[in-house]
Motif scaffolding. Structure first.
Motif, PDB file in Angstrom:
ATOM      1  N   SER A  53       0.823  -1.206   0.000  1.00 41.40           N
ATOM      2  CA  SER A  53       0.000   0.000   0.000  1.00 41.40           C
ATOM      3  C   SER A  53       0.857   1.257   0.000  1.00 41.40           C
ATOM      4  O   SER A  53       0.558   2.236  -0.689  1.00 41.40           O
ATOM      5  N   TYR A  54       1.943   1.233   0.768  1.00 38.42           N
ATOM      6  CA  TYR A  54       2.864   2.377   0.844  1.00 38.42           C
ATOM      7  C   TYR A  54       3.492   2.653  -0.523  1.00 38.42           C
ATOM      8  O   TYR A  54       3.576   3.802  -0.958  1.00 38.42           O
ATOM      9  N   VAL A  55       3.946   1.590  -1.177  1.00 42.36           N
ATOM     10  CA  VAL A  55       4.533   1.735  -2.511  1.00 42.36           C
ATOM     11  C   VAL A  55       3.487   2.283  -3.484  1.00 42.36           C
ATOM     12  O   VAL A  55       3.773   3.182  -4.284  1.00 42.36           O
ATOM     13  N   THR A  56       2.265   1.758  -3.413  1.00 43.01           N
ATOM     14  CA  THR A  56       1.178   2.241  -4.281  1.00 43.01           C
ATOM     15  C   THR A  56       0.928   3.722  -4.058  1.00 43.01           C
ATOM     16  O   THR A  56       0.829   4.503  -5.014  1.00 43.01           O
ATOM     17  N   TYR A  57       0.826   4.118  -2.792  1.00 39.52           N
ATOM     18  CA  TYR A  57       0.546   5.520  -2.465  1.00 39.52           C
ATOM     19  C   TYR A  57       1.620   6.449  -3.010  1.00 39.52           C
ATOM     20  O   TYR A  57       1.328   7.442  -3.676  1.00 39.52           O
ATOM     21  N   HIS A  58       2.892   6.114  -2.752  1.00 38.04           N
ATOM     22  CA  HIS A  58       3.969   7.010  -3.174  1.00 38.04           C
ATOM     23  C   HIS A  58       4.235   6.940  -4.676  1.00 38.04           C
ATOM     24  O   HIS A  58       4.863   7.850  -5.218  1.00 38.04           O
TER      25      HIS A  58
END
Length: 197
Positions: free
Chosen positions: A90-95
């Motif tokens: 999710s973090y990778v997707t967000y950034h």
């Protein structure tokens, strides 16, 4: 050949290096123009929920092992690892989708002006200290968690205990500071995600 007999040091090292490299690259790559089909601005709150749940699980895990409830200890750790994996995706997707939010950016233009720095005051230094320590330790925690879990699955209890004494406080700190960073940055998330006139 079961997991007990496998040497997984190299795969763990590769994963431990690849994750921070990919995350670092996200801050330099241009953001795509397409709409992902959902509002990615909800993800920081989701990340804070994942981090706080992980912290609770880690406390439960410690309680269980101190009370010799080994199975419950294993289950809570596996759930914590699963939530951390979901967080990472999710973090990778967000950034990958959303420009970086700067602490103190009151007008949401992505530039931290002198007046905004002055308005944020000394709390900026506290924020950056927490953020920096969180980032550094989050890169260290990946191999620590993987090696700790591996030693547990291999039933190598002496080595599992030895590394777990290092892993647990760092992992707990990373989870808690993830929530603190979210809380401190959330007013600027709101400003940065208002529709531009």
């Amino acid at each position: 050949m079961g997991i007990k007999d496998k040497n997984l040091n190299t795969p763990i090292a590769i994963v431990s290096i690849a994750i921070p490299v990919v995350v670092a690259l996200l801050f330099f790559l241009p953001k795509p123009d397409f709409q992902p089909g959902f509002d990615p601005h909800i993800l920081p709150l989701f990340h804070a929920i994942l981090n706080s749940t992980t912290a609770i699980l880690l406390v439960a895990s410690l309680y269980f092992i101190k009370n010799k409830q080994v199975q419950a200890h294993k289950v809570t750790n596996l759930i914590a690892i699963g939530l951390s994996a979901i967080f990472l995706v999710s973090y990778v997707t967000y950034h990958a989708l959303v420009p970086e939010t700067k602490f103190g950016d009151l007008n949401g233009n992505g530039i931290l002006e002198d007046s905004e720095k002055a308005a944020a005051g000394g709390i900026r230094y506290l924020y950056y200290f927490i953020l920096t320590s969180h980032i550094i330790l989050s890169t260290i925690i990946v191999p620590l968690v993987l090696f700790t879990a591996l030693r547990g699955f291999q039933n190598d209890i002496p080595r599992h205990r030895k590394i777990a004494r290092i892993t647990w406080p760092i992992w707990f700190y990373v989870a808690i500071t993830g929530v603190i960073v979210y809380i401190m940055l959330s007013p600027y998330h709101q400003v940065n995600h208002l529709p531009k006139l």
